[in-house]
Write an enzyme that holds these catalytic residues in place. Structure first.
Site, mmCIF file in Angstrom:
data_model
loop_
_atom_site.group_PDB
_atom_site.id
_atom_site.type_symbol
_atom_site.label_atom_id
_atom_site.label_comp_id
_atom_site.label_asym_id
_atom_site.label_seq_id
_atom_site.Cartn_x
_atom_site.Cartn_y
_atom_site.Cartn_z
ATOM 1 N N GLU A 69 18.020 40.679 28.296
ATOM 2 C CA GLU A 69 19.144 40.010 27.634
ATOM 3 C C GLU A 69 20.418 40.269 28.427
ATOM 4 O O GLU A 69 20.802 41.419 28.629
ATOM 5 C CB GLU A 69 19.279 40.497 26.189
ATOM 6 C CG GLU A 69 20.563 40.060 25.486
ATOM 7 C CD GLU A 69 20.871 38.561 25.566
ATOM 8 O OE1 GLU A 69 19.989 37.747 25.253
ATOM 9 O OE2 GLU A 69 22.010 38.205 25.970
ATOM 10 N N ASN A 137 26.807 31.093 15.506
ATOM 11 C CA ASN A 137 26.753 29.807 14.812
ATOM 12 C C ASN A 137 27.390 29.870 13.423
ATOM 13 O O ASN A 137 27.884 30.905 12.997
ATOM 14 C CB ASN A 137 25.319 29.256 14.795
ATOM 15 C CG ASN A 137 24.371 30.049 13.915
ATOM 16 O OD1 ASN A 137 24.790 30.771 13.020
ATOM 17 N ND2 ASN A 137 23.085 29.916 14.171
ATOM 18 N N MET A 139 25.829 29.451 10.686
ATOM 19 C CA MET A 139 24.867 30.043 9.744
ATOM 20 C C MET A 139 24.171 29.055 8.807
ATOM 21 O O MET A 139 23.384 29.451 7.953
ATOM 22 C CB MET A 139 25.535 31.154 8.913
ATOM 23 C CG MET A 139 25.884 32.373 9.744
ATOM 24 S SD MET A 139 27.234 33.374 9.053
ATOM 25 C CE MET A 139 28.624 32.618 9.883
ATOM 26 N N HIS A 559 24.646 21.820 19.347
ATOM 27 C CA HIS A 559 23.207 21.698 19.113
ATOM 28 C C HIS A 559 22.438 21.297 20.371
ATOM 29 O O HIS A 559 21.371 20.683 20.273
ATOM 30 C CB HIS A 559 22.933 20.681 17.990
ATOM 31 C CG HIS A 559 23.416 21.136 16.645
ATOM 32 N ND1 HIS A 559 23.373 20.335 15.518
ATOM 33 C CD2 HIS A 559 23.918 22.315 16.235
ATOM 34 C CE1 HIS A 559 23.857 21.002 14.487
ATOM 35 N NE2 HIS A 559 24.204 22.203 14.886
ATOM 36 N N HIS A 602 20.823 20.911 11.481
ATOM 37 C CA HIS A 602 21.125 22.140 12.224
ATOM 38 C C HIS A 602 19.848 22.803 12.733
ATOM 39 O O HIS A 602 18.915 23.013 11.974
ATOM 40 C CB HIS A 602 21.934 23.074 11.324
ATOM 41 C CG HIS A 602 23.220 22.423 10.902
ATOM 42 N ND1 HIS A 602 24.375 22.567 11.610
ATOM 43 C CD2 HIS A 602 23.490 21.565 9.896
ATOM 44 C CE1 HIS A 602 25.322 21.832 11.043
ATOM 45 N NE2 HIS A 602 24.815 21.212 9.997
ATOM 46 N N GLN A 604 18.913 25.874 13.989
ATOM 47 C CA GLN A 604 18.441 27.254 14.081
ATOM 48 C C GLN A 604 17.100 27.442 13.371
ATOM 49 O O GLN A 604 16.261 28.227 13.838
ATOM 50 C CB GLN A 604 19.483 28.264 13.601
ATOM 51 C CG GLN A 604 19.812 28.245 12.134
ATOM 52 C CD GLN A 604 20.609 29.510 11.727
ATOM 53 O OE1 GLN A 604 20.604 30.510 12.436
ATOM 54 N NE2 GLN A 604 21.265 29.457 10.585
HETATM 55 C C1 LIG Z 1 29.494 27.823 17.373
HETATM 56 C C2 LIG Z 1 28.098 27.401 17.009
HETATM 57 C C3 LIG Z 1 27.834 26.942 15.722
HETATM 58 C C4 LIG Z 1 26.540 26.561 15.367
HETATM 59 N N1 LIG Z 1 26.259 26.288 14.051
HETATM 60 C C5 LIG Z 1 24.971 26.197 13.660
HETATM 61 C C6 LIG Z 1 24.626 26.223 12.282
HETATM 62 O O1 LIG Z 1 25.475 26.379 11.404
HETATM 63 N N2 LIG Z 1 23.314 26.101 11.950
HETATM 64 C C7 LIG Z 1 22.339 25.965 12.901
HETATM 65 O O2 LIG Z 1 21.186 25.817 12.531
HETATM 66 N N3 LIG Z 1 22.640 25.960 14.207
HETATM 67 C C8 LIG Z 1 23.925 26.108 14.611
HETATM 68 N N4 LIG Z 1 24.224 26.208 15.934
HETATM 69 C C9 LIG Z 1 23.155 25.994 16.919
HETATM 70 C C10 LIG Z 1 22.157 27.133 17.001
HETATM 71 O O3 LIG Z 1 22.804 28.362 16.819
HETATM 72 C C11 LIG Z 1 21.464 27.052 18.370
HETATM 73 O O4 LIG Z 1 20.807 25.808 18.486
HETATM 74 C C12 LIG Z 1 20.419 28.145 18.549
HETATM 75 O O5 LIG Z 1 20.959 29.405 18.250
HETATM 76 C C13 LIG Z 1 19.876 28.112 19.969
HETATM 77 O O6 LIG Z 1 18.905 29.140 20.124
HETATM 78 P P1 LIG Z 1 18.180 29.373 21.505
HETATM 79 O O7 LIG Z 1 17.138 30.393 21.285
HETATM 80 O O8 LIG Z 1 17.792 28.066 22.084
HETATM 81 O O9 LIG Z 1 19.317 29.941 22.484
HETATM 82 P P2 LIG Z 1 20.304 31.182 22.285
HETATM 83 O O10 LIG Z 1 20.263 31.687 20.904
HETATM 84 O O11 LIG Z 1 21.630 30.753 22.811
HETATM 85 O O12 LIG Z 1 19.675 32.322 23.209
HETATM 86 C C14 LIG Z 1 19.723 32.337 24.608
HETATM 87 C C15 LIG Z 1 19.817 33.794 25.037
HETATM 88 O O13 LIG Z 1 19.516 33.915 26.406
HETATM 89 C C16 LIG Z 1 20.441 34.795 27.011
HETATM 90 N N5 LIG Z 1 20.476 34.417 28.437
HETATM 91 C C17 LIG Z 1 20.891 33.251 28.974
HETATM 92 N N6 LIG Z 1 20.701 33.257 30.295
HETATM 93 C C18 LIG Z 1 20.150 34.446 30.628
HETATM 94 C C19 LIG Z 1 19.716 35.033 31.846
HETATM 95 N N7 LIG Z 1 19.806 34.371 33.026
HETATM 96 N N8 LIG Z 1 19.202 36.286 31.805
HETATM 97 C C20 LIG Z 1 19.094 36.967 30.626
HETATM 98 N N9 LIG Z 1 19.493 36.456 29.436
HETATM 99 C C21 LIG Z 1 20.009 35.203 29.445
HETATM 100 C C22 LIG Z 1 21.730 34.560 26.249
HETATM 101 O O14 LIG Z 1 22.649 35.612 26.384
HETATM 102 C C23 LIG Z 1 21.202 34.389 24.840
HETATM 103 O O15 LIG Z 1 21.095 35.611 24.160
HETATM 104 C C24 LIG Z 1 25.505 26.583 16.337
HETATM 105 C C25 LIG Z 1 25.765 27.060 17.625
HETATM 106 C C26 LIG Z 1 27.051 27.479 17.961
HETATM 107 C C27 LIG Z 1 27.299 28.016 19.346
#
Ligand SMILES: Cc1cc2nc3c(=O)[nH]c(=O)nc-3n(C[C@H](O)[C@H](O)[C@H](O)COP(=O)(O)OP(=O)(O)OC[C@H]3O[C@@H](n4cnc5c(N)ncnc54)[C@H](O)[C@@H]3O)c2cc1C
Ligand SMILES: *[C@@H]1O[C@H](CO)[C@@H](O)[C@H](O)[C@H]1NC(C)=O
Length: 623
Positions: A69, A137, A139, A559, A602, A604
């Site tokens: 991470e 996010n 939530m 998203h 959403h 998540q």
């Molecule tokens: C401000 C905001 C509001 C949102 N609101 C909502 C909501 O209310 N409800 C909802 O359902 N969704 C919401 N979302 C969207 C949702 O949170 C995301 O779609 C989801 O969390 C994405 O998950 P993921 O596992 O694809 O990526 P992420 O959770 O972003 O995980 C990627 C991880 O990889 C790590 N990483 C990246 N590159 C590297 C690397 N080269 N080496 C090591 N580690 C690395 C990052 O640090 C991170 O921890 C929101 C997002 C944001 C930013």
């Protein structure tokens, strides 16, 4: 003599990397820890999907799991903003400088700027910490509609992606709790279907002990204009409006993230899971002597320029999110040939879909002055602010609330879609809405900085409320491309928001719909100025003016998805329907980038669901 020198070097090395490997659950002698560089599974990215997946894989004590991470553990910082739901608006604004308020936990992405949104360079928040974007996010938790989920079956040819098949995986991650109306004082009261949440997983979901006072009149107004109240958006139908379930802890009201899977491992004293913090993955290493390239190791760096390589016995899973998973594939030699060659990256597997087909949702909407308490009051009433911060300590008050606590989805009929020249979206399933409403208590304006925009407007000692509308059946597609061959440089993000003329038509109609809601009788006693719209103002009147205003002010709902999508073949996607990267062995991608298509609402819930399912698939494939 030589031996003690070696020991000295080892100890020095340990000190150098100490900050980076603190707080992991492996209770081993430090010296041994340094020599273990082979695990059964390596998960790159401890975010929403990655941490959930690693948590599940490590439930089997017979396997070892490492997580790389790039960020830190926010819980080790008592001053973090992550834990306070009411501070989710900090550091997410469109202005690139807004990321500074949450700089420890943000990647500082900024879009390249395309014509659909006036060529603006928009800050795109992404979580850089354990929990990833679930730590940033808003939530909101609900599941996609049944027939919308079915499109994944059609796109992958895999019947396992049907709503009924994946429902147990949606349920598995969560433990839910219902609304406590005595604290919420919500009117109309939140409705909740416990049957949608039979699971006992580590992530807590439920209702905050405070309902935004604007949400009651908003729900009544939505009802009045034809959006009925929904009682459950997690059982296959999302049409209607309701207070959303949100991912928060029942006991203390703090934000719940995928970190809960890590906490569970710590509580279980699991010795087979090692989360390596501040570890930036640089490249996936392949064994190319076999008939197909096989992923065998990951190169990464720790702070102070320390370079490491970690080996996988069984599989490597990339969960670096919709921007960095395609980046990592490309720098490792998998992607569009032109792009790789332009960066002098040897092409291991040519796949033109890596980083392409990015989907996203955008939102925008008008603001009015109101006579109910909103988060604007945090900015203009220090007594209220102090009392609210104190109340949060006992799981009460406005900071327990995620701000946008009420959402609604609306599906438009064919006649209407034809009339606005949006016939193309008619091919979507019957339960796939075109637009979403989100309560926006506060002054949102151009989204540049939700906190300072409210402070500035709050100086007038008024309260403001906005109604955001999101386009949840967009046709516009964007891309993620390399700026260099090094993951230390962020890739280029071109979301292409509103590039599709159909999306533009839908956006204009959606904006007008938000105005209709504010004009409802049920809103009359809440609005303080009968004839004034505070933002953008009624002088924005014609379709052209509305579209121009939307382009200038729209914001991502964050998203981003489908940049390494699952599909039937490498001609149309990057992964097979079991997350396996086409053309290589022992490599999967599990996160929002793997979605065959971004579903309405959403994501998540979908990120947790795919992680749960991937954990089962991976365990079964490596028996
Ligand atoms: C401000 C905001 C509001 C949102 N609101 C909502 C909501 O209310 N409800 C909802 O359902 N969704 C919401 N979302 C969207 C949702 O949170 C995301 O779609 C989801 O969390 C994405 O998950 P993921 O596992 O694809 O990526 P992420 O959770 O972003 O995980 C990627 C991880 O990889 C790590 N990483 C990246 N590159 C590297 C690397 N080269 N080496 C090591 N580690 C690395 C990052 O640090 C991170 O921890 C929101 C997002 C944001 C930013
Ligand atoms: C379709 O929707 C429009 C706009 O909401 C509405 O006026 C019309 O009555 C609807 N038509 C049908 C056939 O339901």
């Amino acid at each position: 003599m030589t031996r003690s020198l070696i020991r000295l070097a080892v100890v020095a090395g340990l000190f150098a990397s100490f900050g980076a490997v603190t707080a992991h659950p492996v209770e081993e002698p430090l010296e041994r820890r340094q020599t273990i560089d082979t695990y059964d599974y390596i998960v790159v990215g401890g975010g929403t999907s990655g941490m959930a997946l690693a948590g599940r894989l490590s439930e089997n004590q017979g396997v070892t799991v490492a997580v790389l991470e790039a960020g830190t553990d926010y819980r080790l910082n008592p001053a973090n903003l992550v834990d306070t739901p009411g501070m989710d608006t900090f550091g997410v604004g469109a202005d690139p400088t807004d990321s500074i308020t949450n700089g420890l936990y943000d990647w500082f992405f900024v879009t390249e700027g395309e014509p659909g949104y006036d060529n603006r360079k928009v800050h795109y928040a992404r979580g850089k910490c354990i929990g990833g974007s679930s730590a940033r996010n808003f939530m909101l938790y609900h599941r996609p509609p049944r027939n919308a989920q079915q499109t994944w079956v059609d796109l992958t040819g895999d019947s396992q992606w049907s709503f009924d098949r994946v429902l147990p995986y949606y349920q598995k991650s969560l433990t839910a709790f219902g609304p406590r109306h005595e604290f919420r004082k919500d009117n109309p009261p939140a409705q909740y279907n416990p049957a949608a949440f039979p699971g006992t997983g580590p992530v807590s979901v439920g209702f905050p002990n405070y309902a935004q006072p604007f949400s009651g009149p908003l729900l009544n107004s939505l009802n009045e204009v034809g959006v009925p109240t929904s009682t459950d958006m997690s059982s296959g139908n999302i049409l209607g409006a309701q207070y959303s379930t949100i991912t928060i802890e029942a006991s203390n009201g703090k934000r719940a993230t995928s970190r809960s899977f890590y906490q569970q491992a710590l509580d279980d004293k699991r010795t087979n899971l090692n989360v390596i913090f501040e570890a930036l993955a640089k490249k996936v290493v392949f064994d190319t002597t076999a008939s197909r390239p096989k992923a065998v190791a990951v190169e990464y760096t720790l702070p102070l320029g320390i370079k490491k390589t970690i080996k996988a016995r069984k599989e490597i899973i990339i969960s670096a999110g919709a921007f960095q998973s395609p980046q990592l594939l490309m720098v490792s030699g998998i992607g569009p040939a032109d792009q790789l060659k332009a960066q002098n990256i040897p092409v291991l597997v040519q796949n033109e879909n890596v980083g392409q087909h990015m989907q996203d949702h955008v939102f925008f909407g008008p603001t009015y002055s109101v006579n109910v308490d909103t988060p604007t009051k945090e900015a203009n009433d220090p007594v209220f602010l102090a009392a609210s911060l104190a109340a949060f300590q006992i799981n009460q008050g406005i900071f327990t609330n995620n701000v946008a606590d009420l959402i609604g989805f609306e599906k438009w009929n064919s006649t209407f879609l034809d009339s606005i020249q949006a016939s193309q979206v008619k091919s979507n399933p019957s339960d796939w809405p075109e637009i979403e409403f989100l309560s926006g208590p506060g002054f949102i304006g151009d989204f540049s900085n939700l906190v300072t925009n409210n402070i500035v407007q709050g100086l007038t000692l008024q309260q403001f409320a906005s109604l955001l509308v999101a386009i949840v059946a967009p046709l516009s597609e964007g891309s993620v491309t390399l700026k260099s061959a090094d993951t230390s440089d962020l890739p280029a993000i071109r979301p292409n928001w509103l590039s599709s003329p159909v999306d533009q038509k839908v956006a204009i109609a959606a904006f007008k719909r938000a105005r209709q809601v504010f004009a409802a009788n049920a809103m009359k006693s809440t609005r303080t100025k009968a004839t004034i719209e505070d933002f953008p103002g009624f002088d924005v009147a014609t379709d052209d003016q509305i579209l121009a205003s939307i382009r200038k002010n729209l914001m991502t709902v964050w998203h981003a998805a489908s940049t390494c999508r699952m599909a039937k073949s490498p001609q149309t996607g990057v992964l097979d329907s079991n997350f396996r990267v086409f053309g290589v062995d022992a490599l999967r991608v599990v996160d929002a980038s793997s979605f065959p298509r971004l579903l309405p609402g959403h994501p998540q819930a979908v990120c947790y669901m795919i992680a749960e399912r991937a954990a089962d698939l991976i365990a079964a494939a490596n028996k």
